[in-house]
Structure formats: C-alpha cells, structure tokens
Design a protein around this motif. Structure first.
Motif, mmCIF file in Angstrom:
data_model
loop_
_atom_site.group_PDB
_atom_site.id
_atom_site.type_symbol
_atom_site.label_atom_id
_atom_site.label_comp_id
_atom_site.label_asym_id
_atom_site.label_seq_id
_atom_site.Cartn_x
_atom_site.Cartn_y
_atom_site.Cartn_z
ATOM 1 N N ALA A 420 0.805 -1.293 -0.234
ATOM 2 C CA ALA A 420 0.129 0.049 -0.107
ATOM 3 C C ALA A 420 0.935 1.323 -0.126
ATOM 4 O O ALA A 420 0.478 2.113 -0.684
ATOM 5 N N TYR A 424 0.416 4.038 -2.944
ATOM 6 C CA TYR A 424 -0.099 5.449 -2.738
ATOM 7 C C TYR A 424 0.855 6.512 -2.981
ATOM 8 O O TYR A 424 0.676 7.665 -3.220
ATOM 9 N N ALA A 427 0.637 6.959 -6.730
ATOM 10 C CA ALA A 427 -0.415 7.956 -6.991
ATOM 11 C C ALA A 427 -0.429 9.319 -6.760
ATOM 12 O O ALA A 427 -0.547 10.188 -7.563
ATOM 13 N N ASN A 428 0.245 9.597 -5.452
ATOM 14 C CA ASN A 428 0.449 10.796 -5.053
ATOM 15 C C ASN A 428 1.672 11.544 -5.826
ATOM 16 O O ASN A 428 1.601 12.581 -6.145
ATOM 17 N N SER A 444 8.951 4.676 -4.803
ATOM 18 C CA SER A 444 7.876 3.990 -4.268
ATOM 19 C C SER A 444 8.576 2.783 -3.433
ATOM 20 O O SER A 444 8.362 2.656 -2.445
ATOM 21 N N VAL A 482 -5.037 4.372 5.697
ATOM 22 C CA VAL A 482 -5.660 4.633 4.543
ATOM 23 C C VAL A 482 -6.944 5.083 4.530
ATOM 24 O O VAL A 482 -7.449 6.100 3.839
ATOM 25 N N THR A 489 -4.733 9.515 0.772
ATOM 26 C CA THR A 489 -5.300 8.217 0.293
ATOM 27 C C THR A 489 -6.714 8.362 -0.320
ATOM 28 O O THR A 489 -7.122 7.558 -1.360
ATOM 29 N N GLY A 494 -10.916 6.255 -2.524
ATOM 30 C CA GLY A 494 -9.745 5.995 -3.192
ATOM 31 C C GLY A 494 -9.525 7.082 -4.044
ATOM 32 O O GLY A 494 -9.761 8.175 -4.027
ATOM 33 N N LEU A 495 -8.319 6.947 -4.940
ATOM 34 C CA LEU A 495 -7.791 7.848 -5.717
ATOM 35 C C LEU A 495 -7.960 7.430 -7.275
ATOM 36 O O LEU A 495 -7.914 6.408 -7.797
ATOM 37 N N VAL A 583 -0.793 0.478 -9.549
ATOM 38 C CA VAL A 583 -1.445 1.622 -9.515
ATOM 39 C C VAL A 583 -1.275 2.174 -11.135
ATOM 40 O O VAL A 583 -2.186 2.552 -11.974
ATOM 41 N N LEU A 589 -6.944 3.559 -7.373
ATOM 42 C CA LEU A 589 -6.551 2.884 -6.297
ATOM 43 C C LEU A 589 -7.633 3.109 -5.168
ATOM 44 O O LEU A 589 -8.157 4.138 -4.990
#
Length: 698
Positions: A420, A424, A427-428, A444, A482, A489, A494-495, A583, A589
């Motif tokens: 996770a 994340y 994604a960020n 990551s 999360v 998150t 989610g994202l 992702v 996500l």
C-alpha cells in the motif's frame, strides 16, 4: 461526574459489545488454544448463527428460542465439519490451517448470501425486550442489559465446565498431553472434534443473541473475526476471565473510545494487539541454543576456526558461513569470495556452487515463462491483458511473501502494508506531476523499504503464528490509516484521475493496455531477476541457513536479527514495486486493493508456488487473478466461492506447491517458520525443499 454522566450510555454499550466479543472469542480461543486450529472461518460461524436467528425471528419468545436452537446447532455442525477438514493438516502447522479455514470462510460467506440475500437482515426481538429502561437517568435498550446478564452467566458456566468437570479435565489434557489422555481410555480425536464443535456452538449462539448488536450483513464475518483475534491476543489462551477482561476493554475502545478520542479510536485496537505481541516475543527465547539432545561436539565450528586461521594470513579474502539441514545434521553452507587474479588457493565447500550448465537449466523455466508473457499482447484482448498486468503486480507482492515466508521463515499476513505504501506513493507522485515510471518505481520502493525498516524490529523477533498475528496487526493498522488519511489516500473513495505514467523520460503517457502491460512486464522481469540473483548469492545462503538452523547460526556468531531485518526491508521494497505497478496498470487505487483479502491472496500464491519458488509465486498470483476476475466473470456474483474453492484445493492438492510437483514426491512437513501443534520450537526444515542442498528454486 458530568463526564461520566455524559458517557454513561456509551460505556454500558461498550460492556455489552465487549461481552458479545467475549462469547465469540471464547470459542476462537478454545479452538486455537486447545484444539490447535488457527480458525480464520470463526467469523463465518458467527454469521451462520446471526443469519439463522434473524431469519427465524418473528418478535416472539418462541421465535427467539427457535432461532437460538437452530443457529447454535448449525454452527455446531459446521465446527464439527471443520474438525474433519483440518484433520489431514495435523502435521502441517498453522499456515495450512489458516489458508484452509480462510477458503472455507469465503465459500461459507458466498453460500450464506445465496441463501439469505446480500442485504442486511432485520432482527425482531420479543416485545418485552424491544423497549428501553431507565438507567441512572438515561434510557437504555432492555435487550442489551439482558444480553449482559446472559454473557456473564455464560462466562461463569464455561469456567466451571473447564475447571470443575471431567469434560473440562479431558479438554485440558488434550491440550497439554494427548498421549497421556489416550492412555486413560479417552480418544484425543473425539475430544478435538468436540472442542471445535463447542467452539462453533459458542459462535453460533453469539450470532443469534448478538444479531441485534452486530447484525447479519456484508462484512459481518470479517469484522467479527478481526475483533475476536484482537481479544484472543490481548487476553491470551489460558484463562476465560482474562479473555473476558480483554473483550470488555475492546468493547469500551470501540464505543467509549469513539466518543472520547474519535481520531485515535480506529488505531487503538490493532496498535494494542501489535504491542502485546511484540512484548511477548521480546520475553520469549528466539531459538534453542541446541537441539533436544543437548550440546554436542560440532565439527563445523572446528572447520570454521581452521579456515579463519588460514584466511588471516591472506588479507582480502572473505568467507561467509551459514547452516541449514532438515535432518538436523548441520551441514554448513559456505560461500567464499576472492579477488580475481589474486592467486589465492580455492577453498573446498561442502556444497557445489551452481555450474554454468546447471544455471542455464534452472533458468530455462524462467525464460520460457518470460517468452510466454511477452507474447500475450498479440493473443489477448484488452481486458484480459489488463488482468495480466494486474497479475504481474500481485505476483511481485507474492514474491515478496515468498522471500519472507519461504526463505526467512517469517510467514506474513501483512505484506499489503508496504504494498500500500508503494501504491499510494506512486499515486501521489503522479498527482504531483512526477509521471516518470523509473522515478515512481524507485521512490515507491524506497518509501516501502523505509516503512519495512520501521516495522521490521516488531516482526523479526517473533516466530511462527506470532509473526502471522503481528503482521496482520500491522496490515490492519495500515488499512485504518488508509481509510482515515483522506488528504493522501482519498479515504474509502480511493484515488482516480491522476496523470498517466511515462515509460521513459520525454515519452508520452501510457493509456493503451498493451503499453501498460509491456511496461509492467519489463519492471517485473527486472525485479524478479534481481531477487533471484540475491537469493542465489551468499546473502541468500545466509538467509536460508537462518531459517533452517537458526540456533546453530546464532551459536556460530551470525547476527541473525540483522539478516532477517535486511530481508524484511528488501521484501518490503519489492512489495512497494508491486504496488507501484498496480497503480500504473489500473489507473485507480482503492482501500480494497490493499486490504486483508489481498494479503491472504498473496500468501496463497506463495503457497501454490511452493513457498521457495519465485516462478511458482508468479504463477500462483496469475491463477488467483484468473479465478477472481476472469472465471468469475462468467459466473457473476460467485467470485468469493471460486476463490474459496481455490484456497481449499491448493491446501489439499499442493502440500508443497508447484515446486513440489516438479521435484517429485517429497516428504510432508510443517510450513517454514511454523511449529507443528504441540511443539515448542519448529524442527529444522529443509532449507531448499524444492531442490538439492545449496540451490534455490527459480
């Protein structure tokens, strides 16, 4: 007094909720502490009682009594069936039990939905209890007060049965010394079945009586199971009164804690669980210094001293030693390195290093798999290709589980936590404009490695089932974060909608499924290749020896804790890479992508592969994704049932995984890092069960 008055109703609610958890957890504690079964389907037994009681409830005392009798009997029968299902796994340890019972929980949950529907069922209680009473100036539901009284009476009755009756004596003897029990004319097998049936009956009765508190519906079994595990961990397995105190404390945290400290309440339970487990492992011996027969002359130590004396005269040479042997004969695996061209004489090793021809032969399956995966874009449609990309991401997570479970001997149910973190982080990074794939992968992996470095000290000291529980707590704590940390998150939503990843600097964002799959394949191939190189290096031999003969490794002066911590960090980095890939491939996500189910799937994938086979873990992940998303697509609504059948079939039909099939018939034994029921420490397993000593399965 004003504070107490303001929170009186939540406090009483906490007592009622805690007593409900006690009734459920008492059955779980009985099954695990007495019968030696790690039952992850215990929440499903509660759901059986809850659904049955709700279906038969009609607002009358007769309906309540009928529901109580039917729900208790159904859960009792399920518990007895569980005894028969786990009997063939008696010599295989708790990991197989956990996977089997989780699969049965998936199957049972799907069947309950088919019988009673997917909506939460209303529960009708007798009119006399469907009212409120005045309690210190406050109105409080009469049914909950009645349940408090019933639960206290049940606790007293259970304690009396276990401590004052012949039946209780037989149950305690079955846990402490089944051989002695057999000499008295009692069948340990019959006692084992009776214990699991009684545990099921307790869960079923709790489901019927507790349905107005925790009603039957989606997620009920998982919620009850997690809370029960927390209670069992906090209360221990020796005393019902300790379990009762822990259950009431958990109930108060769940109700009064939400009222007093709502921001911290979601983290308190699993944080307390992890803290208790870590403290217990700190005060436990990590491994015996010698085998059961006591110390014995060790020719390996003498050989090591001789080699060390020779190498002191030759600076620049380094020798690393490790030990591991399933028969306990302590064959030492030695790896040496020296400068090329230095002219130093070679050192004779007790195992053969891989020869070029043998290395090519072992690499052949990996090359064939890579060729097949590379050809998929030309034969699959876009949807199936996207599933293949997701399988690669889950495959890296499974490989990280293989490193910890198969090589380090640390069975984990919480590897989704660094997964996770990596997901994340990517994604960020994408939302912040960092869309370069290599940069996302590297950052990551770094974030996941840092997370694993922080949580590693809490894991590496423990062994066996305690590792499963600690990692489960870490995973659940991460899931709570999360869901709460919405700014990072997205919370439960989610994202989605972040920019697409670029494979290389200056390239275009990847939108086509074929591009995303190719990118995922390249990253996964590089990550797997690096993992195999490390596992086949001297460092990998040290890790294998740590799992196979930890006591001898410690006696030889090896920093076992350091080796395990490094393995935990590296496995976390690999899981972070898998999260980043997920992702990139999915382009969204959600918390469900990093939840407990995914952790169980990754562990199953590793077991399908054989726990020491990297290729097997990848194939296991592919099989899970195919079952969950592709096969289930032709039978909508039955994905959990198919996955549950896959869990059960894998445990029974592949006791040593796909690698065991390739290696021919192999003796069965406990999973790495998990003792057989009744043993204080696990016997030294074969460090390389899929191949000859000193060789790593690809």
């Amino acid at each position: 007094m004003d504070l107490l008055d303001a929170h009186l109703v939540p406090a009483v609610d906490g007592v009622a909720f805690g007593l409900l958890l006690f009734v459920v957890a008492a059955g779980l504690s009985l099954a695990f502490g007495t019968a030696g079964v790690l039952n992850l389907s215990h929440g499903m037994l509660y759901a059986i009682g809850a659904y049955t009681g709700a279906a038969l409830s009609d607002g009358t005392w007769g309906g309540l009594a009928l529901g109580l009798a039917a729900g208790t009997a159904a859960a009792c029968a399920a518990g007895a069936g569980l005894s028969a299902a786990t009997a063939p796994l008696a010599r295989r340890g708790h990991l197989a039990q956990a996977l089997l019972t989780f699969g049965l929980a998936l199957v049972g949950g799907d069947l309950l939905i088919q019988l009673f529907g997917a909506d939460e069922l209303p529960v009708r209680v007798p009119e006399a209890l469907d009212s409120s009473v005045r309690l210190l100036g406050h109105r409080y539901p009469a049914y909950r007060l009645c349940f408090i009284v019933m639960a206290v009476l049940l606790a007293a009755f259970g304690t009396w049965v276990l401590t004052r009756t012949r039946m209780g004596a037989a149950v305690r003897a079955a846990a402490d010394d089944p051989q002695m029990l057999a000499t008295t004319g009692h069948s340990p097998r019959a006692v084992h079945t009776g214990v699991l049936a009684a545990a099921g009956a307790l869960a079923g009765a709790a489901g019927v009586l507790g349905a107005p508190i925790i009603g039957p519906g989606p997620g009920t079994s998982e919620n009850v199971l997690m809370l029960s595990l927390v209670v069992v961990v906090l209360g221990g397995l020796r005393s019902l009164w300790a379990t009762l105190a822990a259950a009431v404390a958990v109930g108060e945290v769940q109700t009064l804690g939400v009222s007093l400290v709502p921001d911290l309440a979601p983290y308190l339970l699993f944080a307390a669980m992890a803290a208790v487990l870590v403290l217990r492992s700190r005060f436990a011996e990590p491994a015996a210094a010698h085998g059961p027969e006591g110390p014995s002359p060790d020719p390996v130590a003498r050989l090591r001293r001789h080699l060390a004396a020779r190498l002191r005269r030759r600076p620049g040479a380094a020798v690393a030693a490790t030990a591991g042997d399933s028969a306990g004969s302590s064959a030492l695996l030695r790896a040496s390195s020296r400068r090329e061209g230095a002219g130093y004489p070679s050192i004779s090793l007790p195992f053969s290093l891989p020869r070029p021809r043998g290395a090519a032969r072992r690499a052949a399956p990996l090359l064939v798999l890579l060729a097949v995966l590379a050809a998929l874009p030309w034969v699959l449609d876009a949807y199936t290709l996207s599933l293949a990309g997701s399988a690669l991401a889950l495959g890296l997570l499974a490989v990280s589980v293989t490193v910890l479970t198969g090589y380090a001997g640390l069975p984990t149910l919480g590897q989704t936590a660094p997964f996770a973190v990596g997901a994340y982080a990517t994604a960020n990074l994408a939302q912040a404009g960092w869309t370069m794939g290599p940069a996302q992968i590297a950052l990551s992996a770094l974030a996941a490695a840092l997370f694993s470095a922080l949580t590693g000290p809490a894991v590496i000291r423990a062994r066996g089932t305690t590792v499963l529980m600690i990692t489960l707590a870490v995973g659940e704590l991460t899931g709570a974060v999360v869901n709460r940390l919405k700014s990072v998150t997205g919370g439960a939503d989610g994202l989605v909608g972040f920019p697409a990843t670029q494979a290389l600097w200056g390239g275009e964002g990847m939108f086509e499924e074929s591009e995303l799959y190719t990118y995922a394949l390249v990253v996964a191939a590089v990550a797997v290749a690096v993992t195999l190189l490390v596992l086949r290096s001297p460092a990998g031999k040290l890790l294998t020896g740590t799992r196979g003969a930890e006591a001898r490794m410690r006696a030889s002066g090896h920093p076992v804790g350091r080796y395990l911590l490094v393995a935990h960090i590296c496995a976390g980095a690999l899981a972070g890479v898998g999260g980043s890939l997920m992702v990139t491939v999915q382009q969204y996500l959600s918390p469900a992508d990093v939840g407990f189910e995914i952790a169980a799937f990754a562990l199953l994938a590793a077991v399908i592969g054989g726990t020491t086979s990297v290729i097997g873990a990848l194939m296991g992940a592919g099989l899970i994704v195919v079952t969950r998303d592709w096969v289930a697509g032709s039978w909508p609504g039955h994905g959990p049932l198919l996955l549950g059948v896959l869990f059960v079939a894998a445990v029974y039909l592949l006791p040593r995984g796909l690698a065991g099939l390739r290696g021919g018939s192999a003796r069965s034994g406990p999973e790495p890092g998990l003792p057989r029921p009744g043993e204080q420490h696990p016997p030294a397993p074969d460090p390389t069960p899929a191949g000859p000593a000193g060789k790593v399965s690809p």
